[in-house]
Motif scaffolding. Structure first.
Motif, mmCIF file in Angstrom:
data_model
loop_
_atom_site.group_PDB
_atom_site.id
_atom_site.type_symbol
_atom_site.label_atom_id
_atom_site.label_comp_id
_atom_site.label_asym_id
_atom_site.label_seq_id
_atom_site.Cartn_x
_atom_site.Cartn_y
_atom_site.Cartn_z
ATOM 1 N N LEU A 1 -36.018 85.047 11.834
ATOM 2 C CA LEU A 1 -35.572 85.889 10.731
ATOM 3 C C LEU A 1 -35.177 87.217 11.341
ATOM 4 C CD1 LEU A 1 -38.316 85.273 8.001
ATOM 5 C CD2 LEU A 1 -36.104 84.149 8.252
ATOM 6 N N GLN B 1 -31.475 87.581 7.690
ATOM 7 C CA GLN B 1 -30.788 86.367 8.124
ATOM 8 C C GLN B 1 -31.795 85.381 8.715
ATOM 9 O OE1 GLN B 1 -27.150 85.912 8.009
ATOM 10 N NE2 GLN B 1 -27.831 87.380 6.487
ATOM 11 N N ALA B 2 -31.640 84.109 8.374
ATOM 12 C CA ALA B 2 -32.507 83.060 8.915
ATOM 13 C C ALA B 2 -31.671 82.141 9.807
ATOM 14 C CB ALA B 2 -33.135 82.252 7.778
ATOM 15 N N SER C 1 -29.157 80.673 6.383
ATOM 16 C CA SER C 1 -28.982 81.521 5.204
ATOM 17 C C SER C 1 -27.561 82.067 5.214
ATOM 18 C CB SER C 1 -29.989 82.675 5.219
ATOM 19 O OG SER C 1 -29.755 83.506 6.343
ATOM 20 N N ARG C 2 -27.167 82.620 4.100
ATOM 21 C CA ARG C 2 -25.852 83.252 4.007
ATOM 22 C C ARG C 2 -25.971 84.678 4.528
ATOM 23 N NH1 ARG C 2 -25.712 79.637 -0.397
ATOM 24 N NH2 ARG C 2 -23.762 78.493 -0.454
ATOM 25 N N ILE D 1 -26.254 75.308 2.111
ATOM 26 C CA ILE D 1 -25.695 76.145 3.169
ATOM 27 C C ILE D 1 -25.127 75.189 4.198
ATOM 28 C CG2 ILE D 1 -26.246 77.802 4.991
ATOM 29 C CD1 ILE D 1 -28.537 78.739 3.083
#
Length: 190
Positions: free
Chosen positions: A175, A103-104, A97-98, A81
């Motif tokens: 997150l 989402q992270a 994250s994508r 990423i």
């Protein structure tokens, strides 16, 4: 054009609408920010207008996502990423994250000279883990201070604010998921 490519193009509009909602923007807000007609954006999101680079490039910038993620380009096989930090409201977000699903992010919040924290609400569910510093979390009428190694999870419909508890920058793992998507973490037993 193959059915797969047609399906990918048909998904661009709904993906753009989802991103706009996730960022809490109206069509009018977005049109003003990027200088593109509101009706053009509406037709794009509705699928009656085909996306062009002239429209997608400013959208990718506003949403802080790579262009290939806006159009659902196939993966190249590279699992990395590409971390592209985004600074918003004095905070630095580093995507881990994508887009899509939970989402992270790594989040850096420096001390802010605001007189009074402004609580906000939005769609979603959030989980935070403190890496360094001390986090002050205002959640409704409650104030919680988290130290490194501590975590909190909350519904973002509840008015909330995050910031350092002292004069040091606080570093977090965050997150974030759409409403109903919670971070389910399980400890491994030996």
């Amino acid at each position: 054009m193959s059915t797969e490519k047609q399906d990918r193009l048909a998904a661009v509009g709904p993906r753009l609408r989802q991103l706009r909602h996730r960022h809490g923007l109206t069509l009018a807000d977005l049109a003003e920010r990027i200088g593109i007609n509101e009706s053009t954006l509406s037709r794009l999101e509705g699928g009656t207008r085909k996306p062009t680079l002239e429209i997608l490039l400013p959208l990718a910038e506003v949403y802080a996502v790579p262009l290939d993620e806006l159009v659902g380009a196939p993966r190249t096989g590279d699992p990395r990423i590409h971390l592209k930090p985004v600074t918003r409201d004095g905070m630095t977000f580093v995507p881990l994250s994508r887009p899509g699903g939970v989402q992270a992010h790594k989040l850096l919040i420096p001390p802010r000279p605001e007189a009074e924290p402004r609580l906000s609400t939005h769609e979603g569910f959030e989980w935070v883990y403190v890496l360094t510093g001390r986090l002050r979390l205002l959640l409704g009428e409650q104030t919680v201070v988290l130290k490194p190694g501590e975590a909190a999870e909350f519904d973002t419909h509840v008015p909330h604010w995050l910031g350092p508890d002292d004069e040091r920058t606080v570093e977090l793992l965050v997150l974030f998921g759409s409403q109903g998507e919670r971070a389910h973490l399980r400890a491994r037993t030996t």
